[in-house]
Write a protein that holds these residues in place. Structure first.
Motif, PDB file in Angstrom:
ATOM      1  N   LEU A  10       1.422   4.293  -3.092  1.00 41.98           N
ATOM      2  CA  LEU A  10       1.385   5.746  -3.011  1.00 41.98           C
ATOM      3  C   LEU A  10       2.684   6.371  -3.517  1.00 41.98           C
ATOM      4  O   LEU A  10       2.693   7.472  -4.053  1.00 41.98           O
TER       5      LEU A  10
ATOM      6  N   SER B  37      -5.885   5.304   3.876  1.00 45.83           N
ATOM      7  CA  SER B  37      -7.059   4.685   3.258  1.00 45.83           C
ATOM      8  C   SER B  37      -6.769   4.282   1.812  1.00 45.83           C
ATOM      9  O   SER B  37      -7.133   3.190   1.366  1.00 45.83           O
ATOM     10  N   ALA B  38      -6.102   5.186   1.089  1.00 47.29           N
ATOM     11  CA  ALA B  38      -5.767   4.871  -0.303  1.00 47.29           C
ATOM     12  C   ALA B  38      -4.790   3.705  -0.364  1.00 47.29           C
ATOM     13  O   ALA B  38      -4.897   2.832  -1.246  1.00 47.29           O
ATOM     14  N   ALA B  39      -3.842   3.688   0.559  1.00 47.75           N
ATOM     15  CA  ALA B  39      -2.883   2.586   0.573  1.00 47.75           C
ATOM     16  C   ALA B  39      -3.576   1.265   0.874  1.00 47.75           C
ATOM     17  O   ALA B  39      -3.286   0.231   0.263  1.00 47.75           O
TER      18      ALA B  39
ATOM     19  N   ALA C 182      -6.649   0.546   0.261  1.00 52.52           N
ATOM     20  CA  ALA C 182      -7.453   0.145  -0.894  1.00 52.52           C
ATOM     21  C   ALA C 182      -6.593  -0.517  -1.958  1.00 52.52           C
ATOM     22  O   ALA C 182      -6.988  -1.509  -2.581  1.00 52.52           O
TER      23      ALA C 182
ATOM     24  N   LEU D 222      -4.335   9.130   3.067  1.00 56.12           N
ATOM     25  CA  LEU D 222      -3.241   8.344   2.487  1.00 56.12           C
ATOM     26  C   LEU D 222      -3.319   6.892   2.925  1.00 56.12           C
ATOM     27  O   LEU D 222      -3.158   5.966   2.114  1.00 56.12           O
TER      28      LEU D 222
ATOM     29  N   GLY E 167       0.817  -1.212   0.000  1.00 50.39           N
ATOM     30  CA  GLY E 167       0.000   0.000   0.000  1.00 50.39           C
ATOM     31  C   GLY E 167       0.842   1.249   0.000  1.00 50.39           C
ATOM     32  O   GLY E 167       0.599   2.201  -0.754  1.00 50.39           O
TER      33      GLY E 167
END
Lengths: 160, 371
Positions: free
Chosen positions: A24, B11-13, B15, B9, A20
């Motif tokens: 990013l 949360s996006a990671a 996901a 961030l 994750g």
């Protein structure tokens, strides 16, 4: 627990965190998976050392960070992966808010993106981020400020 | 504000992680073993002239000055032509390579150095076990290679270059036989599933062995015999705090790579008993003594993961480094021919020859090669 078993458990537990974060940083799920697998491979290569650390996951995340940064250096002229609009996988995509934040990150220069992720997601201090990236602390502070401003504009979200 | 950003961030990671299928841990283990097999430097320096198309390897003795050079010769090199000099095709030896694809037999192959065409295959694998690290004895009569036995171990195997039964020599990897043919040096994993290695030197006449640990270092990465067949050049990795490491991240986190010269006749059981070549050598992971004079050459990344790989000559006394080849990409494996004039290398399962300052692709599906 044997070295084998302890690594297996560690891998199962930490993979999601590492991939994750890598996502990013590199902006592409396929590349993120490559980075994560390489980081775990390196952890396995020195597992007798890594397992003695207070935070093996943190060590592996740091490795992934450096791998991601190395990739940027290898592809200085290419933000193509980062700016891809679609991931190659066919699984259900993230929600709209997550797409927004990822797209907003994609719009940042690599170093600003790294500063934002390292500081806000990994909770590294400004000094630690500066050391990780090899830049002065003032540069980190500047990147944080500009990065947050850019994200705010991109997301048109006053919460950020 | 920043708390919200951190939440976004994470949360996006999360996901992204949810969309990523975690590979089985066996895949990670297998990659490690395969890399261990594939990334060692094949450092034999051979001098045979084998006409392209020949099916046997000719001894090098008629082609190279005899008598081992002294270690000190490495510090006073004889000038030689750039490795980019165009080779006389007929004077290049046949390349011995291991196939990187997981074919049924995993054969060793003998390749034309000009066209990359397979001249001969040698079926020495067992099932789908990967092979790597081919290495040719100085008289070219014997090929050594590494065969993966389990997910965590490898064995060194020898086979006559003209064909014949293969013999398991030792458990380990990176086999190197001294130029006088009397000693085998290799790396032996300190423990199963660990790539912390112990250096072993076996007297091939008596079977006696000596061992050296990494000393203050974490691991031994590569080695090669000096022309005198007594000294070994050894690369070891030394862990450092991230703020101090100049080599960047190595295979075990923040490391510096050091180059040591070890006298195998001197007492001691640690690399620390040797002579450290001054300076840190970047992220170097392969070393060889090049050509009859035994010029010391290392393969390295410039630092902090920067690419491409470079080959540099190193003065063992002063540590002075001179870049001689900058590749267009990373390099896993390389080898000079016996003259030290011609260079092959492997990257991304592809074999290249370095000709006139550029890469010439010879063959795909190759994970390691020797000349």
């Amino acid at each position: 627990m044997t070295d084998d078993a302890s690594f297996d458990a560690f891998y199962a537990r930490a993979y999601a965190l590492v991939v994750g974060q890598a996502y990013l940083l590199v902006g592409d799920l396929g590349e993120a998976q490559d980075v994560a697998q390489e980081a775990f491979l390196r952890a396995l290569a020195r597992w007798r050392f890594v397992r003695t650390l207070e935070d093996p996951t943190g060590w592996t995340r740091r490795v992934a960070i450096n791998l991601a940064i190395s990739r940027w250096r290898r592809h200085r002229n290419a933000l193509t992966a980062w700016r891809r609009r679609a991931d190659p996988d066919t699984a259900a995509g993230p929600g709209a808010d997550r797409v927004d934040i990822v797209d907003a990150l994609r719009g940042l220069p690599p170093r600003q993106r790294a500063v934002i992720v390292l500081h806000h997601m990994n909770d590294l201090s400004v000094a630690d981020v500066a050391r990780e990236l090899g830049v002065p602390e003032g540069t980190v502070k500047s990147d944080l400020s500009r990065g947050r401003a850019s994200l705010s504009r991109a997301l048109a979200d006053t919460r950020i | 504000m920043t708390d919200d950003l951190g939440t976004h961030l994470r949360s996006a990671a999360a996901a992204a992680a949810a969309r990523s299928v975690r590979p089985p841990v066996t895949a990670i283990r297998r990659r490690l073993v395969r890399r261990r097999v594939a990334t060692g430097s094949a450092v034999v320096l051979v001098a045979a002239v084998v006409v392209a198309g020949a099916t046997a390897l000719e001894p090098r003795s008629s082609l190279r000055p005899t008598g081992p050079a002294s270690l000190s010769a490495t510090a006073t090199r004889t000038p030689y032509a750039s490795p980019s000099a165009t080779p006389a095709a007929a004077a290049l030896p046949t390349i011995v390579a291991s196939r990187g694809d997981e074919t049924e037999d995993q054969p060793l192959v003998f390749l034309s150095p000009v066209t990359g065409r397979v001249l001969r295959s040698m079926h020495v694998g067992l099932g789908d076990q990967p092979l790597g690290h081919p290495w040719i004895s100085y008289d070219r009569s014997t090929i050594y290679f590494v065969r993966v036995t389990t997910s965590c171990s490898t064995e060194i195997v020898s086979v006559p270059s003209r064909g014949g039964p293969d013999v398991i020599v030792a458990n380990g990897y990176a086999p190197r036989v001294s130029r006088d043919g009397r000693r085998l040096a290799y790396l032996e994993p300190a423990d199963a599933c660990s790539d912390k290695s112990v250096l072993v030197v076996r007297d091939l006449g008596t079977g006696t062995e000596r061992r050296w640990n990494a000393g203050a270092g974490e691991d031994i990465v590569d080695l090669d015999w000096a022309p005198d067949s007594t000294h070994l050049a050894v690369i070891r990795q030394v862990p450092r705090p991230s703020a101090e490491a100049t080599s960047g991240i190595g295979s075990a986190g923040y490391f510096d790579n050091e180059l040591w010269i070890l006298d195998t006749q001197a007492p001691g059981a640690s690399i620390d008993t040797g002579h450290q070549v001054p300076g840190v050598k970047g992220w170097c992971d392969a070393v060889t003594y090049r050509g009859p004079e035994g010029t010391l050459v290392v393969l390295a990344l410039p630092g902090h993961g920067d690419y491409p790989s470079v080959l540099s000559e190193i003065d063992p006394d002063t540590g002075h480094t001179k870049e001689v080849v900058r590749f267009p990409h990373p390099v896993n494996d390389f080898d000079y021919d016996a003259s030290g004039q011609h260079l092959i290398y492997v990257w991304n399962d592809t074999l290249y020859r370095w000709v006139d300052g550029r890469s010439v692709r010879l063959a795909g599906g190759i994970n390691s090669a020797a000349w």
